[in-house]
Design a protein around this motif. Structure first.
Motif, PDB file in Angstrom:
ATOM      1  N   UNK A  77     -45.142   0.467  14.932  1.00 65.71           N
ATOM      2  CA  UNK A  77     -45.294  -0.735  14.371  1.00 65.71           C
ATOM      3  C   UNK A  77     -46.260  -0.126  12.771  1.00 65.71           C
ATOM      4  N   UNK A  78     -46.901   0.744  12.893  1.00 65.91           N
ATOM      5  CA  UNK A  78     -47.645   1.242  11.814  1.00 65.91           C
ATOM      6  C   UNK A  78     -46.457   2.003  10.797  1.00 65.91           C
ATOM      7  N   UNK A  79     -45.599   2.453  11.199  1.00 63.22           N
ATOM      8  CA  UNK A  79     -44.479   3.038  10.081  1.00 63.22           C
ATOM      9  C   UNK A  79     -43.877   1.889   9.682  1.00 63.22           C
ATOM     10  N   UNK A  80     -43.536   0.694  10.370  1.00 64.17           N
ATOM     11  CA  UNK A  80     -43.036  -0.617   9.829  1.00 64.17           C
ATOM     12  C   UNK A  80     -43.919  -1.095   8.882  1.00 64.17           C
ATOM     13  N   UNK A  81     -45.133  -1.302   8.914  1.00 68.23           N
ATOM     14  CA  UNK A  81     -46.215  -1.825   7.996  1.00 68.23           C
ATOM     15  C   UNK A  81     -46.296  -1.247   6.789  1.00 68.23           C
ATOM     16  N   UNK A 328     -57.521   1.520   7.977  1.00 64.56           N
ATOM     17  CA  UNK A 328     -57.799   0.317   8.166  1.00 64.56           C
ATOM     18  C   UNK A 328     -56.818  -0.414   9.191  1.00 64.56           C
ATOM     19  N   UNK A 329     -55.520  -0.099   9.001  1.00 58.65           N
ATOM     20  CA  UNK A 329     -54.524  -0.706  10.269  1.00 58.65           C
ATOM     21  C   UNK A 329     -55.046   0.103  11.482  1.00 58.65           C
ATOM     22  N   UNK A 330     -55.028   1.374  11.616  1.00 59.23           N
ATOM     23  CA  UNK A 330     -55.478   1.776  12.970  1.00 59.23           C
ATOM     24  C   UNK A 330     -56.834   1.405  13.479  1.00 59.23           C
ATOM     25  N   UNK A 331     -57.822   1.114  12.637  1.00 57.93           N
ATOM     26  CA  UNK A 331     -59.052   0.534  13.130  1.00 57.93           C
ATOM     27  C   UNK A 331     -58.821  -0.616  13.671  1.00 57.93           C
TER      28      UNK A 331
END
Length: 707
Positions: A77-81, A328-331
């Motif tokens: 999901x992070x890759x898409x973001x 920030x996304x991972x947090x």
């Protein structure tokens, strides 16, 4: 059998979509597969399973490479973001997330394995000698097969009879640094208050603004300590490889536990080993540079970002992400806190803290002495010898006499920055980039500091065949030579991109300087994070160079570099003195450094940013068009500007070439991040529809403008 969607290994935005294949084996999202694509066999990532085919004829997967997903749902999901935010292909992000040995590439690095011996069946029938040999090593198993064969001569019979068996494991390397004693000390009232604010606060992001030497690292360690006791993972981020040895030593001394280390100087095998330490939860602490933000955490409890202002946190090739956005996304996913730390916070971060988006935590005093005294050296009036003013020469001599240490910052590597013929005034330039080549005396070569190309130098002008050249300017290599001639008995070390090419060079140079060094010469890497008790003099040469860049961020970068460099001295019990050589001592950046007044600098610089409509008041994107013919690149750029007529667009303007191709730049401004992002995606599709040979490069939210 199921239908799956796959991202293939091609970075082109034209192929930034999934392709459907049929797979006859069980498969999960996040696994790699080998698939046919046209006439090629390519590797790709499974993005979705059990999908409805969009065409009637669907090709079959050739090979399922992974039995278990390499990337979990969070990272997919992070890759898409990141792809959406930074206008880059999903596959480029997926490849960046993984260590080289696991990247979806047909020419991927190979994982190296080695044989280990484990206990298999100790009850098998053995001779008395074999039984004795087995019992002598049983307590030490498992062990490397090579070690076992050195210890006992009967290793092969024990393996043949099944008492022992071989098992392949990933080969491990020794990345440990020299141990240091723990330097934990009593907290100051400011440090206690800072820790309490962060631990009890309700914000998710905290900006720790502390002057140099105020004990920010100790705050980091105390915060990490509590999170680790809860069984969670901690990520320590540093901007430069050169800072990792010092941070690793501090963390290991405090926690005495296994640490995962991740940065660009590790080879493919070492990166894979460190990746596995985190994936298998063998290490709860990760210390690394920008790329470590993608480590496979499963229970992240705290993210600590040191020197958060540093431009090294922004990647300069696709995907051009900023590490701060990623953490920030991972947090948010792991519901953990982020602490951004700096003595010179980026204007973006401080503005967010000023508005209350981040929580501002401040350390205003040093642990030991007051801030160092700043001595501006006006080069319009100072007597200068070999690029160094008389007052700075004297300060260096006195420091050496007292057996103290000196750091000299010259942010230009090499020997001569420009090689120019005295007879015809011909300047040696890079044929690919069109910029002046730098002379490196030790290797006797000319080097382009933009593309990295190296050229032989026969000391002959190709234009007039003369042999005399101007000796204009000075780099760190020439400064080192000058100092050695002046102080022949002093131990002088140089730390720049040339002297730190070899593995572990950063750590070796810093250790030698700590143990027996007198003068450390270097580029901006000596301005960051170094903490040596005996450093009492810092000299900053050519302080104006950073201010002369035609870039909206030039003042911010100059202030950060000068203030950070100043903070390298007087950090313990000896007073520090900083000498700044400048032609403009009244410049507001220089004055703010002299007074150690970040707030004054922030207010002035924010005023200029507001007037010029630059970040953090707007969002930026640079779009560069490349072609061998400048007129074609300029035409496409003008067409793109017309397509973005609803936004503020600066340009098109010609900038330095690359790979013998002309480059034309647009600077796009937007007040709304999502609108700017969407319009740039529209521009990408518009450019693809034109089917032109002009190459388009997108850099969302750049930290500066290329010249």
């Amino acid at each position: 059998m199921s239908y799956i969607d796959v991202y293939i290994e091609h970075n082109s935005l034209q192929l930034n979509t999934t392709f459907t294949y049929v797979c006859k084996e069980p498969i999960s999202v996040g696994c790699r597969v080998r698939v046919p694509f046209g006439a090629l066999d390519l590797i790709g990532f499974v993005a979705a399973i059990d999908v409805q085919p969009r065409i009637s004829t669907v090709k079959e997967v050739l090979e399922v490479i992974d039995k278990e997903p390499l990337l979990n749902d969070e990272l997919m999901a992070l890759a898409m973001t990141i792809s959406r935010q930074y206008v880059c292909s999903v596959i480029s992000v997926l490849k960046t997330m993984l260590p080289p040995a696991l990247r979806p590439s047909s020419s991927k690095a190979k994982i190296i394995y080695e044989d280990w011996v484990v206990l298999n069946d100790p009850q098998v029938d053995l001779t008395p000698k074999q039984r004795a040999a087995l019992e002598s090593v049983m307590e030490q198993l498992p062990m490397k097969a090579s070690v076992l064969r050195k210890r006992i001569t009967l290793a092969n019979p024990l393996l043949q009879k099944g008492a022992l068996r071989l098992e392949q494991r990933v080969k491990t390397s020794q990345l440990d640094l020299e141990s240091i004693p723990d330097t934990s000390f009593s907290l100051t009232s400011e440090q206690k208050n800072a820790i309490e604010q962060i631990e009890k606060g309700t914000k998710s992001v905290y900006l720790l603004h502390g002057v140099t030497g105020s004990g920010k690292t100790e705050v980091f360690l105390r915060l990490a300590e509590k999170v680790l006791t809860q069984g969670k993972q901690v990520l320590f981020l540093v901007p430069e490889i050169g800072l990792t040895p010092m941070m690793i030593q501090r963390v290991k001394a405090r926690f005495q536990t296994k640490i995962a280390i991740y940065h660009s100087s590790l080879n493919a095998q070492e990166k894979y080993e460190q990746y596995l330490l985190v994936k298998n939860r063998e290490a709860s602490i990760v210390i690394g540079t920008r790329s470590s933000v993608f480590m496979p955490f499963c229970d992240l409890g705290l993210i600590l970002m040191d020197e958060e202002h540093d431009a090294s946190y922004k990647q300069d090739s696709m995907p051009r992400y900023h590490a701060r956005d990623v953490i920030l996304e991972r947090a948010a996913f792991h519901h953990c806190k982020v602490v951004l730390s700096s003595a010179t916070p980026s204007l973006d971060s401080y503005a967010r803290a000023y508005k209350g988006v981040y929580a501002l935590v401040e350390l205003t005093h040093r642990i030991y002495l007051d801030m160092p005294r700043i001595h501006p050296l006006d080069l319009k009036q100072e007597k200068v010898e070999q690029g160094i003013s008389a007052r700075l020469w004297k300060a260096i001599e006195e420091a050496l006499y007292r057996h103290e240490q000196v750091i000299l910052l010259l942010n230009r590597r090499g020997y001569l920055p420009v090689v120019k013929c005295t007879q015809c005034n011909e300047t040696f330039t890079c044929p690919d980039c069109g910029i002046a080549l730098t002379y490196h005396k030790k290797e006797d070569v000319l080097m382009c500091h933009c593309c990295g190309r190296v050229f032989t130098f026969d000391h002959t002008c190709p234009h007039c065949h003369g042999h005399a050249f101007y000796h204009m300017g000075m780099g760190t290599e020439k400064l080192e030579e000058t100092l050695k001639l002046r102080f022949p008995s002093a131990n002088i070390l140089r730390m720049d991109a040339d002297s730190t090419r070899k593995k572990n060079a950063h750590a070796k140079i810093l250790k030698e300087f700590h143990d027996q060094g007198d003068i450390l010469v270097g580029t901006q890497m000596v301005a960051k994070g170094l903490d040596f008790e005996r450093v009492t003099v810092v000299g900053i040469l050519q302080a104006d160079a950073a201010l002369m860049r035609m870039d909206y961020q030039s003042a911010e970068r100059a202030y950060a570099m000068l203030e950070q460099a100043s903070g390298r001295c007087g950090r313990h019990e000896k007073e520090g003195h900083v000498y700044i050589q400048t032609f403009d001592p009244d410049h507001y950046v220089i004055k703010s450094v002299i007074d150690h007044d970040y707030i004054s600098f922030f207010k002035k610089e924010m005023l200029y940013r507001h007037l010029g409509k630059y970040p953090p008041y707007v969002y930026l994107c640079t779009v560069i068009y490349m072609h061998k013919e400048e007129t074609k690149a300029m035409q496409i750029a003008q067409d793109a500007k017309d397509h973005l007529s609803d936004l503020v667009v600066l340009g098109p303007i010609s900038i330095s070439m690359r790979q013998q191709k002309a480059r034309v730049r647009l600077v796009v401004k937007g007040k709304d991040r999502s609108v700017l992002n969407q319009r740039i995606w529209d521009l990408v599709q518009y450019h693809l529809s034109k089917k032109t040979t002009v190459k388009q490069e997108i850099n969302m939210y750049p930290l500066g403008l290329e010249e």
